[in-house]
Design an enzyme around this catalytic site. Structure first.
Site, PDB file in Angstrom:
ATOM      1  N   TYR A  51       0.846  -1.196   0.000  1.00  0.00           N
ATOM      2  CA  TYR A  51       0.000   0.000   0.000  1.00  0.00           C
ATOM      3  C   TYR A  51       0.875   1.238   0.000  1.00  0.00           C
ATOM      4  O   TYR A  51       1.895   1.280   0.697  1.00  0.00           O
ATOM      5  CB  TYR A  51      -0.873   0.002   1.258  1.00  0.00           C
ATOM      6  CG  TYR A  51      -1.633   1.294   1.480  1.00  0.00           C
ATOM      7  CD1 TYR A  51      -2.955   1.406   1.078  1.00  0.00           C
ATOM      8  CD2 TYR A  51      -1.025   2.401   2.082  1.00  0.00           C
ATOM      9  CE1 TYR A  51      -3.659   2.593   1.274  1.00  0.00           C
ATOM     10  CE2 TYR A  51      -1.715   3.588   2.266  1.00  0.00           C
ATOM     11  CZ  TYR A  51      -3.028   3.673   1.867  1.00  0.00           C
ATOM     12  OH  TYR A  51      -3.722   4.849   2.050  1.00  0.00           O
TER      13      TYR A  51
ATOM     14  N   GLU B 217      -3.554   7.571  -3.799  1.00  0.00           N
ATOM     15  CA  GLU B 217      -3.570   6.316  -3.040  1.00  0.00           C
ATOM     16  C   GLU B 217      -3.461   5.144  -4.007  1.00  0.00           C
ATOM     17  O   GLU B 217      -4.297   4.991  -4.893  1.00  0.00           O
ATOM     18  CB  GLU B 217      -4.858   6.196  -2.214  1.00  0.00           C
ATOM     19  CG  GLU B 217      -4.846   4.978  -1.311  1.00  0.00           C
ATOM     20  CD  GLU B 217      -6.118   4.858  -0.462  1.00  0.00           C
ATOM     21  OE1 GLU B 217      -7.219   4.842  -1.042  1.00  0.00           O
ATOM     22  OE2 GLU B 217      -5.991   4.783   0.772  1.00  0.00           O
TER      23      GLU B 217
END
Ligand code: GDP
Ligand code: MN
Length: 418
Positions: free
Chosen positions: A139, A227
């Site tokens: 991530y 993101e």
């Protein structure tokens, strides 16, 4: 004070849910285009707006292993479902026929996820991409940290799932790096980041390269948020690291210099009323109650909501018409308030500092006439051109309850809407 807290929380939640404030979101396939422009790895793919187009793209990609992804501005699509009952907005498929069939089932339908609200979001396109084998999912996000006033890169060796979940279960997996404006993202920091993603040693150089380019996009495109979840270590590609999903947000204050990005705005993803409001420079947020509020200034709007609550009422919306309101914007504001059938009464609370009371009165009168308003209106006007405003209301012959003071006005509207 309790009511203030309730009103503030309600407003904060609504602002968050409405997403209309100060931030543009773009579809994944647009984000992928930006990634390609900057040479960041992402699976090959194209957006389809018709089922047949999905078939054609799948054929063109020339793979059997593909992924079809619903393009709706919400997160958690993989675990979502459609209003038709179809499960998941992200499907692994094996043929072009399947791509066409899934596009038919997804396009124009609504995708409901944990983040979308109960109504879900309409699917504007399907993104057909080659399926890339991922060895490990990490991530990575870049955002502006309000506290340090610096860009912050957050990364985790555990990707592909909700980052809040990782934060709760395994907070040690999450690492944060701040980037100063003067230094930028140094090679050393990029290296540290690449080492904290849980990739194999061979992928670290490509990871550092990807992070460096992502930061470049963040800066050059005035992003407020990037993101990548998952950022994956992949096999059989030119690069060992690819963005499998990308969520980009942009700062509205920079819209004037980000023409391309802002041309990607998809109005179908936004609340129709809020789009209208924004065009007229109105700050409009729907709430749950039954008293429509028309106020100028965010502070006065908050105070108005509090006073309504204090007397046992419940606001139907937050509407700040700002300082530049004209009779036309006031009429638009009325339309927005009345488009909510829950509204049993309207409370106008204007402090005419910059905005003029006579303008408000004119808008009020013409809106009441043009829109055949049948619910009671309570107006408390103060300030510039007050006498003129009062005269306009009186001469209109309309039944508008006029007040000079806030408390009795709020009491009246609560009484009338009970
Ligand atoms: P989200 O649910 O809205 O975050 O949608 P994602 O684009 O992240 O897709 C959900 C999940 O599908 C991802 O976390 C990946 O695990 C998986 N996925 C998406 N695209 C690919 C792909 O090209 N290859 C592989 N192996 N997995 C993918
Ligand atoms: Mn994702």
């Amino acid at each position: 004070m309790l009511s203030r807290t309730i009103a503030a929380n309600q407003l904060k939640n609504s602002l968050r849910a409405s997403k209309q404030i100060r931030n543009l979101s773009i579809h994944e396939y647009r984000s992928a285009e930006l990634l390609r422009q900057y040479g960041v790895g992402t699976p090959a793919g194209e957006a389809a707006f018709e089922p047949q187009q999905a078939y054609d793209i799948a054929k063109k990609l020339g793979h059997d292993a593909l992924v079809v992804k619903a393009q709706a501005l919400t997160g958690g699509r993989g675990k979502g479902h459609f209003d038709t009952g179809l499960k998941s907005g992200v499907h692994m498929i094996e043929s072009a026929e399947q791509a066409r069939d899934l596009a038919k089932q997804m396009l124009k339908h609504r995708l409901i996820t944990k983040q979308s609200g109960a109504k879900g979001k309409p699917v504007s396109a399907v993104y057909v991409v080659e399926r890339v084998n991922a060895k490990h999912e990490a991530y990575l996000s870049i955002l502006m940290d309000r506290q340090s006033k610096k860009a912050m890169i957050i990364c985790s060796s555990e990707g592909g799932m909700n980052i809040e979940e990782v934060a709760a279960k395994n907070p040690d997996a999450i690492k944060k790096f701040t980037v100063t404006e003067s230094e930028g993202l140094t090679a050393e920091t990029a290296k540290q980041i690449s080492k904290s993603l849980g990739f194999s040693a061979e992928a670290e150089a490509d990871a550092a390269d990807a992070v460096t380019k992502l930061y470049k996009i963040f800066k050059e495109k005035d992003a407020s948020q990037i993101e990548i979840n998952p950022l994956s270590e992949v096999e059989g590609q030119d690069t060992k690291v690819m963005c499998m999903d990308a969520k980009f947000g942009f700062d509205d204050n920079a819209s004037f210099r980000q023409e391309e990005v802002y041309s990607w705005r998809d109005l179908s993803q936004e609340d129709a009323d809020e789009v209208v409001a924004k065009k007229s420079d109105l700050n409009f947020v729907k709430l749950q109650g039954n008293i429509g509020c028309l106020v100028n200034g965010a502070g006065l709007a908050m105070a108005t909501m509090d006073v309504i609550k204090l007397y046992g009422g419940d606001p139907a919306n937050f509407l700040d018409c700002g300082g530049g309101a004209t009779p036309e914007t006031i009429e638009t504001a009325f339309k927005l308030i009345l488009s909510n059938e829950k509204v049993d009464g309207i409370f106008v609370n204007i402090f005419g500092g910059i905005v003029r009371c006579d303008f408000v009165a004119q808008g009020l009168v013409s809106a009441t006439k043009n829109l055949a308003v049948s619910v009671p209106i309570v107006a408390r006007l103060q300030g510039t051109n007050l006498e003129e405003g009062r005269r306009i209301i009186e001469e209109s012959g309309l039944k508008i309850y006029s007040f000079d003071e806030l408390d009795p006005a709020a009491q009246k509207v609560v009484e009338l809407t009970r």
